[in-house]
Design a protein around this motif. Structure first.
Motif, PDB file in Angstrom:
ATOM      1  N   ARG A  15      -7.398   2.215  -1.144  1.00  0.00           N
ATOM      2  CA  ARG A  15      -5.971   1.896  -1.155  1.00  0.00           C
ATOM      3  C   ARG A  15      -5.368   2.300  -2.493  1.00  0.00           C
ATOM      4  O   ARG A  15      -5.976   2.104  -3.540  1.00  0.00           O
ATOM      5  CB  ARG A  15      -5.732   0.393  -0.992  1.00  0.00           C
ATOM      6  CG  ARG A  15      -6.150  -0.178   0.318  1.00  0.00           C
ATOM      7  CD  ARG A  15      -5.784  -1.650   0.389  1.00  0.00           C
ATOM      8  NE  ARG A  15      -6.516  -2.290   1.475  1.00  0.00           N
ATOM      9  CZ  ARG A  15      -6.535  -3.587   1.673  1.00  0.00           C
ATOM     10  NH1 ARG A  15      -5.871  -4.392   0.875  1.00  0.00           N
ATOM     11  NH2 ARG A  15      -7.227  -4.090   2.679  1.00  0.00           N
ATOM     12  N   CYS A  74     -11.034   1.427  -4.411  1.00  0.00           N
ATOM     13  CA  CYS A  74     -11.809   1.916  -3.269  1.00  0.00           C
ATOM     14  C   CYS A  74     -13.227   1.367  -3.354  1.00  0.00           C
ATOM     15  O   CYS A  74     -13.671   0.888  -4.395  1.00  0.00           O
ATOM     16  CB  CYS A  74     -11.843   3.442  -3.233  1.00  0.00           C
ATOM     17  SG  CYS A  74     -12.690   4.210  -4.624  1.00  0.00           S
ATOM     18  N   ASN A 119       0.844  -1.185   0.000  1.00  0.00           N
ATOM     19  CA  ASN A 119       0.000   0.000   0.000  1.00  0.00           C
ATOM     20  C   ASN A 119       0.882   1.238   0.000  1.00  0.00           C
ATOM     21  O   ASN A 119       1.869   1.308   0.745  1.00  0.00           O
ATOM     22  CB  ASN A 119      -0.920   0.013   1.216  1.00  0.00           C
ATOM     23  CG  ASN A 119      -1.941  -1.106   1.159  1.00  0.00           C
ATOM     24  OD1 ASN A 119      -2.342  -1.546   0.094  1.00  0.00           O
ATOM     25  ND2 ASN A 119      -2.362  -1.571   2.323  1.00  0.00           N
TER      26      ASN A 119
END
Length: 183
Positions: free
Chosen positions: A64, A81, A11
């Motif tokens: 993310r 998302c 991430n």
């Protein structure tokens, strides 16, 4: 001998903002983007993503920015998302010199896994400039279908580029991720 390490996912953090803006921009805009097949250089100038928009994407829940690294270098990224009853996939960029190598398919699959498995969302949606026939065909080969739903291009908002044409709009593409029916 190719000394690249296998790509890994992680991430993104705020420390990645400048590198992400650079990757996304060089993948779609300007002469450097012409080395790959996803260029929008004939359609748009300017930025593809704004650092403030990207920062907001990093901070909101069920959102993310997934980065893919290879030999410690950032080679691809995408935003996934939750958007209502589906996942939303966007900001997909692969370094021009790595396009066509399969890493984009791996990143798309990872984002679909996040939306479907981690967040239990039944589908993934995205918007694609509707004149991007080759790009739409890429997504169709991965199970996305054209919905016939169109959204306006944000003309006048330089954060998303400077259009070279007056006929740009987005089409919504969708793929079922889970067996549950969509609302």
């Amino acid at each position: 001998m190719d000394r690249r390490t296998a790509p890994t996912f992680r991430n993104a953090t705020e420390d990645d903002l400048a590198a992400l803006v650079a990757l996304v921009t060089c993948s779609y805009r300007g002469d450097t983007s012409r080395a790959g097949w996803t260029t929008e250089a004939d359609l748009l100038d300017g930025n593809r993503i704004d650092a403030d928009v990207l920062r907001a994407d990093l901070q909101r829940p069920l959102s993310r920015v997934v980065v893919m690294e290879e030999s410690a270098a950032l080679v691809a990224c995408a935003h996934v998302c939750a958007d209502g009853d589906a996942g939303y996939f966007g900001m997909f960029a692969v370094a021009p010199e790595r396009q066509g190598s399969g890493i984009g398919k791996q990143l798309l699959a990872e984002c679909e896994r996040i939306a479907g498995d981690d967040w239990q969302l039944p589908a993934m949606r995205m918007t694609v400039i509707d004149v991007r026939d080759e790009l739409i065909a890429f997504y169709q080969r991965r199970g996305y279908r054209r919905t016939g739903v169109f959204k306006p291009f944000p003309y006048g908002d330089a954060r998303f580029g400077l259009p070279k044409r007056a006929d740009l709009r987005f089409e919504v593409l969708e793929k079922r991720l889970r067996a549950e029916a969509l609302a």
